[in-house]
Design a protein around this motif. Structure first.
Motif, short mmCIF file in Angstrom:
data_model
loop_
_atom_site.label_atom_id
_atom_site.label_comp_id
_atom_site.label_asym_id
_atom_site.label_seq_id
_atom_site.Cartn_x
_atom_site.Cartn_y
_atom_site.Cartn_z
N UNK A 1 28.95 44.33 32.73
CA UNK A 1 28.66 43.21 33.49
C UNK A 1 29.16 41.95 32.64
N UNK A 2 29.41 41.89 31.53
CA UNK A 2 30.14 40.82 30.85
C UNK A 2 31.48 40.62 31.24
N UNK A 3 32.17 41.80 31.40
CA UNK A 3 33.77 41.90 31.67
C UNK A 3 33.64 41.47 33.02
N UNK A 4 32.88 41.93 34.16
CA UNK A 4 32.79 41.37 35.48
C UNK A 4 32.51 40.00 35.61
N UNK A 5 31.54 39.33 34.82
CA UNK A 5 31.43 37.93 34.85
C UNK A 5 32.53 37.10 34.63
N UNK A 6 33.34 37.61 33.34
CA UNK A 6 34.58 36.80 32.92
C UNK A 6 35.48 37.22 34.12
N UNK A 7 35.70 38.15 34.68
CA UNK A 7 36.50 38.30 35.89
C UNK A 7 36.50 37.33 36.95
N UNK A 8 34.94 37.19 37.48
CA UNK A 8 34.53 36.49 38.52
C UNK A 8 34.97 34.68 38.06
N UNK A 9 34.75 34.44 36.89
CA UNK A 9 34.97 33.24 36.37
C UNK A 9 36.41 32.82 36.48
N UNK A 10 37.29 33.88 35.87
CA UNK A 10 38.80 33.70 36.11
C UNK A 10 39.21 33.48 37.43
N UNK A 11 38.61 34.36 38.48
CA UNK A 11 39.05 34.22 39.79
C UNK A 11 38.44 32.65 40.43
N UNK B 1 48.64 30.06 41.19
CA UNK B 1 47.95 29.54 39.91
C UNK B 1 47.47 30.91 39.09
N UNK B 2 47.71 30.79 37.84
CA UNK B 2 47.51 31.85 37.05
C UNK B 2 46.21 31.24 35.78
N UNK B 3 45.27 31.92 35.83
CA UNK B 3 44.40 31.42 34.68
C UNK B 3 43.73 32.14 33.96
N UNK B 4 43.68 32.25 32.66
CA UNK B 4 43.14 33.37 31.68
C UNK B 4 42.09 32.62 30.95
N UNK B 5 40.82 33.20 30.90
CA UNK B 5 39.80 32.84 30.46
C UNK B 5 39.39 34.01 29.20
N UNK B 6 38.82 33.49 28.22
CA UNK B 6 38.14 34.50 27.31
C UNK B 6 36.53 34.25 26.89
N UNK B 7 36.16 35.24 26.49
CA UNK B 7 34.50 35.32 25.93
C UNK B 7 34.22 36.25 24.76
N UNK C 1 36.57 39.52 24.84
CA UNK C 1 36.95 39.79 26.12
C UNK C 1 37.78 38.79 26.73
N UNK C 2 38.77 39.16 27.63
CA UNK C 2 39.78 38.44 28.28
C UNK C 2 39.86 38.70 29.81
N UNK C 3 40.19 37.74 30.65
CA UNK C 3 40.25 37.96 31.98
C UNK C 3 41.37 37.12 32.57
N UNK C 4 42.28 37.62 33.35
CA UNK C 4 43.45 36.85 33.94
C UNK C 4 43.21 36.93 35.70
N UNK C 5 43.34 35.79 36.18
CA UNK C 5 43.53 35.94 37.71
C UNK C 5 44.51 35.09 37.91
N UNK C 6 45.02 35.72 39.47
CA UNK C 6 45.86 34.76 40.12
C UNK C 6 45.57 34.37 41.50
N UNK C 7 45.74 33.29 41.96
CA UNK C 7 45.39 32.91 43.24
C UNK C 7 46.79 32.15 44.06
N UNK C 8 46.90 32.48 45.20
CA UNK C 8 48.27 31.58 45.82
C UNK C 8 47.70 30.76 46.86
N UNK C 9 48.26 29.68 46.90
CA UNK C 9 47.70 28.55 47.85
C UNK C 9 48.42 29.48 49.47
N UNK C 10 47.38 28.76 50.43
CA UNK C 10 47.48 29.70 51.75
C UNK C 10 48.72 28.75 52.50
#
Length: 138
Positions: A38-48, A104-110, A127-136
């Motif tokens: 659950x902690x990793x999923x929360x971090x993934x959601x925050x990175x997203x 956009x590439x973002x990495x967060x840690x907790x 724990x660390x999570x990285x997410x990317x998002x492209x502009x439409x």
């Protein structure tokens, strides 16, 4: 015969105690594993969320008749910092950039602290999570 039967009285008690200890250990392990998941999923959601906010902070660039959206590293960083600061939980922003101008590439840690074995892991687990998002708008 009665002497043999008398020797076996109570021999099931150690077996039951062993199974109870094993069952408690399995429950503890499952609780810790679930909390880590659950902690990793929360971090993934925050990175997203931070990456999505960073990709929405684009500027429109007009070159002749062409119009395109451009994301800057500073814009992604500003948006990601705002999202991470607004969320409780002690997560921190490790990096935020726009490597190609449209992503956009973002990495967060907790830090995760086990709920039942905290004395054995006083510093927690990083724990660390990285997410990317492209502009439409490309």
């Amino acid at each position: 015969m009665r002497a043999i039967a008398a020797d076996e009285d109570g021999s099931i008690l150690p077996l039951i105690l062993g199974y109870v200890v094993l069952a408690i250990a399995v429950v503890f392990a499952c609780v810790c594993a679930t909390d880590l998941y659950i902690a990793q999923k929360r971090l993934d959601s925050l990175a997203d969320a931070a990456a999505l906010a960073g990709s929405d902070g684009f500027t429109l660039v007009v070159e002749g008749e062409d119009v395109r959206a451009e994301i800057t590293g500073d814009g992604v960083l500003e948006q990601a910092e705002a999202v991470v600061a607004a969320m409780p939980g002690g997560a921190r922003l490790v990096s935020a950039d726009a490597p190609d101008g449209v992503t956009a590439r973002v990495t967060v840690a907790g830090t995760w602290h086990p709920p039942l074995f905290s004395p054995f892991v006083p510093d927690g687990v990083e724990l660390q999570a990285t997410a990317t998002s492209r502009t439409a708008l490309q």
